[in-house]
Design a protein around this motif. Structure first.
Motif, PDB file in Angstrom:
ATOM      1  N   GLU A  33       0.827  -1.211   0.000  1.00 47.05           N
ATOM      2  CA  GLU A  33       0.000   0.000   0.000  1.00 47.05           C
ATOM      3  C   GLU A  33       0.861   1.261   0.000  1.00 47.05           C
ATOM      4  N   ALA A  34       2.019   1.188   0.668  1.00 46.66           N
ATOM      5  CA  ALA A  34       2.870   2.379   0.796  1.00 46.66           C
ATOM      6  C   ALA A  34       3.506   2.789  -0.522  1.00 46.66           C
ATOM      7  N   GLY A  35       3.770   1.835  -1.395  1.00 47.78           N
ATOM      8  CA  GLY A  35       4.404   2.151  -2.671  1.00 47.78           C
ATOM      9  C   GLY A  35       5.900   2.346  -2.534  1.00 47.78           C
ATOM     10  N   ARG A  49      13.588   1.237   1.520  1.00 48.28           N
ATOM     11  CA  ARG A  49      13.642  -0.066   0.861  1.00 48.28           C
ATOM     12  C   ARG A  49      14.605  -0.024  -0.314  1.00 48.28           C
ATOM     13  N   GLY A  50      14.636   1.108  -1.014  1.00 54.21           N
ATOM     14  CA  GLY A  50      15.557   1.254  -2.141  1.00 54.21           C
ATOM     15  C   GLY A  50      17.002   1.185  -1.701  1.00 54.21           C
ATOM     16  N   ALA A  51      17.269   1.557  -0.436  1.00 54.42           N
ATOM     17  CA  ALA A  51      18.640   1.514   0.098  1.00 54.42           C
ATOM     18  C   ALA A  51      18.948   0.173   0.749  1.00 54.42           C
ATOM     19  N   GLY A  52      18.001  -0.790   0.647  1.00 60.39           N
ATOM     20  CA  GLY A  52      18.238  -2.123   1.195  1.00 60.39           C
ATOM     21  C   GLY A  52      17.852  -2.281   2.645  1.00 60.39           C
ATOM     22  N   LEU A  53      17.130  -1.313   3.219  1.00 58.00           N
ATOM     23  CA  LEU A  53      16.715  -1.412   4.615  1.00 58.00           C
ATOM     24  C   LEU A  53      15.373  -2.133   4.703  1.00 58.00           C
ATOM     25  N   SER A  54      15.117  -2.721   5.859  1.00 52.85           N
ATOM     26  CA  SER A  54      13.872  -3.453   6.057  1.00 52.85           C
ATOM     27  C   SER A  54      13.248  -3.030   7.384  1.00 52.85           C
ATOM     28  N   CYS A  55      12.122  -3.695   7.723  1.00 49.99           N
ATOM     29  CA  CYS A  55      11.365  -3.338   8.926  1.00 49.99           C
ATOM     30  C   CYS A  55      12.255  -3.289  10.168  1.00 49.99           C
ATOM     31  N   VAL A  56      13.127  -4.288  10.311  1.00 44.77           N
ATOM     32  CA  VAL A  56      13.942  -4.425  11.511  1.00 44.77           C
ATOM     33  C   VAL A  56      14.880  -3.245  11.715  1.00 44.77           C
ATOM     34  N   ASN A  57      15.259  -2.554  10.640  1.00 45.48           N
ATOM     35  CA  ASN A  57      16.177  -1.426  10.774  1.00 45.48           C
ATOM     36  C   ASN A  57      15.557  -0.271  11.560  1.00 45.48           C
ATOM     37  N   CYS A  58      14.223  -0.148  11.479  1.00 42.21           N
ATOM     38  CA  CYS A  58      13.555   0.918  12.220  1.00 42.21           C
ATOM     39  C   CYS A  58      12.840   0.388  13.462  1.00 42.21           C
ATOM     40  N   HIS A  59      12.179  -0.765  13.323  1.00 41.51           N
ATOM     41  CA  HIS A  59      11.369  -1.280  14.429  1.00 41.51           C
ATOM     42  C   HIS A  59      12.149  -2.236  15.331  1.00 41.51           C
ATOM     43  N   HIS A  60      13.316  -2.693  14.863  1.00 38.96           N
ATOM     44  CA  HIS A  60      14.133  -3.661  15.618  1.00 38.96           C
ATOM     45  C   HIS A  60      13.323  -4.936  15.880  1.00 38.96           C
ATOM     46  N   VAL A  73      24.965   5.177   2.436  1.00 35.55           N
ATOM     47  CA  VAL A  73      23.590   5.164   1.912  1.00 35.55           C
ATOM     48  C   VAL A  73      23.383   6.287   0.901  1.00 35.55           C
ATOM     49  N   ASN A  74      23.668   7.529   1.309  1.00 41.71           N
ATOM     50  CA  ASN A  74      23.502   8.685   0.416  1.00 41.71           C
ATOM     51  C   ASN A  74      24.373   9.823   0.923  1.00 41.71           C
ATOM     52  N   PRO A  75      25.581   9.965   0.383  1.00 39.21           N
ATOM     53  CA  PRO A  75      26.511  10.978   0.898  1.00 39.21           C
ATOM     54  C   PRO A  75      26.043  12.412   0.690  1.00 39.21           C
ATOM     55  N   ARG A  76      25.010  12.619  -0.134  1.00 36.36           N
ATOM     56  CA  ARG A  76      24.533  13.982  -0.380  1.00 36.36           C
ATOM     57  C   ARG A  76      23.608  14.493   0.728  1.00 36.36           C
ATOM     58  N   LEU A  77      23.047  13.576   1.505  1.00 45.36           N
ATOM     59  CA  LEU A  77      22.104  13.994   2.540  1.00 45.36           C
ATOM     60  C   LEU A  77      22.846  14.645   3.706  1.00 45.36           C
ATOM     61  N   PRO A  78      22.300  15.747   4.253  1.00 45.38           N
ATOM     62  CA  PRO A  78      22.917  16.353   5.439  1.00 45.38           C
ATOM     63  C   PRO A  78      22.726  15.455   6.647  1.00 45.38           C
ATOM     64  N   THR A  79      23.563  15.642   7.649  1.00 48.64           N
ATOM     65  CA  THR A  79      23.482  14.806   8.856  1.00 48.64           C
ATOM     66  C   THR A  79      23.244  15.645  10.112  1.00 48.64           C
ATOM     67  N   ARG A  88       9.283   9.141   0.432  1.00 50.34           N
ATOM     68  CA  ARG A  88       9.844   9.508  -0.870  1.00 50.34           C
ATOM     69  C   ARG A  88      10.846  10.649  -0.718  1.00 50.34           C
ATOM     70  N   PRO A  89      11.743  10.814  -1.687  1.00 49.22           N
ATOM     71  CA  PRO A  89      12.675  11.956  -1.618  1.00 49.22           C
ATOM     72  C   PRO A  89      11.891  13.271  -1.633  1.00 49.22           C
ATOM     73  N   VAL A  90      12.437  14.286  -0.988  1.00 48.61           N
ATOM     74  CA  VAL A  90      11.769  15.592  -0.945  1.00 48.61           C
ATOM     75  C   VAL A  90      11.603  16.152  -2.355  1.00 48.61           C
ATOM     76  N   SER A  91      12.475  15.765  -3.268  1.00 48.60           N
ATOM     77  CA  SER A  91      12.371  16.235  -4.654  1.00 48.60           C
ATOM     78  C   SER A  91      11.192  15.614  -5.397  1.00 48.60           C
ATOM     79  N   ASP A  92      10.623  14.549  -4.849  1.00 48.84           N
ATOM     80  CA  ASP A  92       9.480  13.869  -5.462  1.00 48.84           C
ATOM     81  C   ASP A  92       8.209  14.645  -5.118  1.00 48.84           C
TER      82      ASP A  92
END
Length: 418
Positions: A45-47, A52-63, A107-113, A148-152
Motif C-alpha cells: 500500500e505504501a508504494g 527499501r531502495g537503500a536495502g533497509l527493512s522493517c527491523v532497521n527501524c522497528h528492531h 547510503v547517500n553521501p549527499r544527505l545532510p546529517t 519519498r525523496p523531498v524532490s518527489d
C-alpha cells in the motif's frame, strides 16, 4: 584443429555454467522475515520507499527479531522492538541513522546529517523534548512507510505539498486549546505569496518552510525577520538596513518588514500604503501632518507625477504608431521611465526624500525626452501630410492648366479649319 575445437567447446561450457558461488547463492533460502510475512500488505500500500531502495527493512527501524515465528518473541522488548514511536523517541529513531555520518556516506553521501541537531533547536523539537507527543516529528512531515525523496512531488515535504503538510497540524481543529494562532492558512490564501503558489502553482513563491525553516522550524526573531524576507527581497532589505528608520525599529522592538507588510497575509503593495491615510501603513508610528507624513505626501506626489508623465509619453507614442510613424527607439527608451517608477517604489525603503527625489527626477527626465520625441514624430506626420496636400494641389493646378491649354489649342484648330 581438433585440439583447438575441443578447447573452444570446453571454454564455452565453463562460461555457460554458473559459478559455484552463484549456485550456492541461488540454492540458499532467502533470509526469514516474519515482519514481511505478516505485514507485507503495508509495504504494498505504501508504494515506493527510499529506505527499501537503500536495502533497509522493517527491523532497521522497528528492531525486534524478524526470524521469530511467535509474534511475542518477534516483538520482544528485549530485542529492542519499537512499535509506533512518538514525540522525541520518533526523532531519535530517525536521527540514529541520519546523524551517523559514516552510515550516511554509504547510503547517500549527499544527505545532510545535522537534521536532528536542527530539530532540537526548533519549537517542535523543544516541545518534543519536554514530552509533548502531539508535536510534529520526522514522520509527521516525511511519512513513515512509503517515504519519498523531498524532490518527489508525491512527498509530503516537497515544495508541491509542504503548505498542505504544515497546515495538517496548524489548523483550529488539531491545535484546539493551544496558545498559538490557527488562522495562518486562511491568511496565507489571501496573501500575494499564497495566491501565486496555491492558485498560479508558482513553486518559486514562498511557502511555510521558506520563512520558518524546516528541521529547525521556529518563528523568526523580531529583527531576524529582515534576513528572512531579505532572502528574496534583497534590495529592499539592504536599503532598509542602511536607513534611518532601521535603528528606530530596533529601539522599538518592532519587526521591520512585517510591521508594514504583515507576515502570513502579505497583500499586494500600492502607493496608497505610503502615508497616514486610510490605507497607509505609516500611521502605525506617525501622526498626520508630522515631518515624516509631509515627506510621504511629497513622495506620493512624485509617484503621481512620474506615472502621469510616463502615461502621456506612452499615449503620444501610441498615436504616432497608429499613424504609421517609426517609434521603436523612443518606445524602448521609455522603459527607463518605467524602471525609475519601480526603483522609486523600492527606494521608499531608504526613507530618504532626497534619494527618492533623485530617482523620480531621472524618470521624469526620460519621460519628457520620449514625449518630445513622440511629439516630433507627430509634427513630422503633420508636415508630411501638409507637404502631400500642397504637392497634390500643385499637381492638380498643373493638370488644370494643361487641360485649359489643351482646350484652347483645340478651339484654335477649329477656327483655322473653318
Amino acid at each position: 584443429m581438433l585440439r583447438l575445437a575441443a578447447l573452444t567447446l570446453a571454454t564455452s561450457a565453463l562460461l555457460a555454467a554458473p559459478s559455484a558461488a552463484a549456485q550456492a547463492a541461488a540454492a540458499a533460502p532467502a533470509a526469514k522475515n516474519t515482519c514481511v510475512d505478516c505485514h507485507g500488505d503495508l509495504l504494498q500500500e505504501a508504494g515506493p520507499d527510499v529506505h527499501r531502495g537503500a536495502g533497509l527493512s522493517c527491523v532497521n527501524c522497528h528492531h525486534g527479531d524478524p526470524t521469530a515465528e511467535d509474534p511475542e518473541q518477534a516483538k520482544s522488548k528485549s530485542k529492542g522492538f519499537i512499535g509506533k514511536p512518538k514525540g522525541w523517541a520518533a526523532a531519535q529513531l530517525c536521527g540514529s541513522c541520519h546523524s551517523d555520518i559514516e552510515r550516511m556516506r554509504v547510503v547517500n553521501p549527499r544527505l545532510p546529517t545535522d537534521q536532528l541537531a536542527q530539530y532540537r533547536t526548533s519549537e517542535h523539537g523543544k516541545r518534543a523534548l519536554a514530552g509533548n507527543l502531539r508535536v510534529a516529528t520526522c514522520v509527521s512531515c516525511h511519512g513513515f512507510h512509503g517515504i519519498r525523496p523531498v524532490s518527489d512531488p508525491g512527498s509530503p515535504a516537497s515544495k508541491t505539498r509542504i503548505v498542505e503538510t504544515c497546515t495538517g497540524c496548524h489548523n483550529p481543529e488539531y491545535m484546539k486549546g493551544a496558545s498559538i494562532p490557527t488562522d495562518q492558512l486562511e491568511r496565507y490564501k489571501r496573501s500575494v505569496h499564497g495566491k501565486k503558489r496555491l492558485l498560479e502553482r508558482d513553486l518559486a513563491a514562498p511557502a511555510c518552510s521558506d520563512c520558518h525553516g524546516n528541521h529547525g522550524a521556529a518563528p523568526p526573531g523580531v529583527y531576524a525577520v529582515t534576513h528572512v524576507c531579505g532572502k528574496c527581497h534583497v534590495t529592499q532589505a539592504e536599503l532598509f538596513g542602511a536607513s534611518t528608520h532601521a535603528q528606530h525599529f530596533r529601539d522599538g522592538g518592532m519587526p521591520p518588514c512585517t510591521t508594514c507588510h504583515d507576515h502570513h497575509e502579505i497583500l499586494p503593495t500600492s502607493d496608497e500604503m505610503l502615508g497616514t491615510g486610510p490605507r497607509g501603513v505609516c500611521g502605525t508610528c506617525h501622526q498626520p501632518g508630522d515631518r515624516c507624513d509631509q515627506a510621504t505626501i511629497a513622495m506620493n506626489k512624485g509617484l503621481v507625477a512620474l506615472t502621469g508623465d510616463t502615461e502621456r509619453a506612452k499615449a503620444a507614442l501610441a498615436r504616432a504608431e497608429r499613424l504609421g510613424m517609426d517609434v521603436e527607439r523612443p518606445t524602448y527608451e521609455l522603459s527607463g521611465a518605467s524602471e525609475a517608477l519601480v526603483r522609486a517604489r523600492v527606494v521608499v525603503h531608504t526613507f530618504s526624500a532626497e534619494e527618492f527625489g533623485k530617482v523620480i527626477a531621472e524618470g521624469r527626465a526620460v519621460a519628457a525626452e520620449v514625449d518630445q520625441a513622440a511629439q516630433a514624430k507627430l509634427r513630422e506626420y503633420r508636415y508630411r501630410r501638409e507637404g502631400l496636400a500642397i504637392a497634390a494641389f500643385v499637381l492638380l493646378l498643373f493638370a488644370g492648366l494643361l487641360a485649359l491649354k489643351a482646350r484652347r489649342l483645340d478651339a484654335s484648330r477649329g477656327r483655322d479649319e473653318s
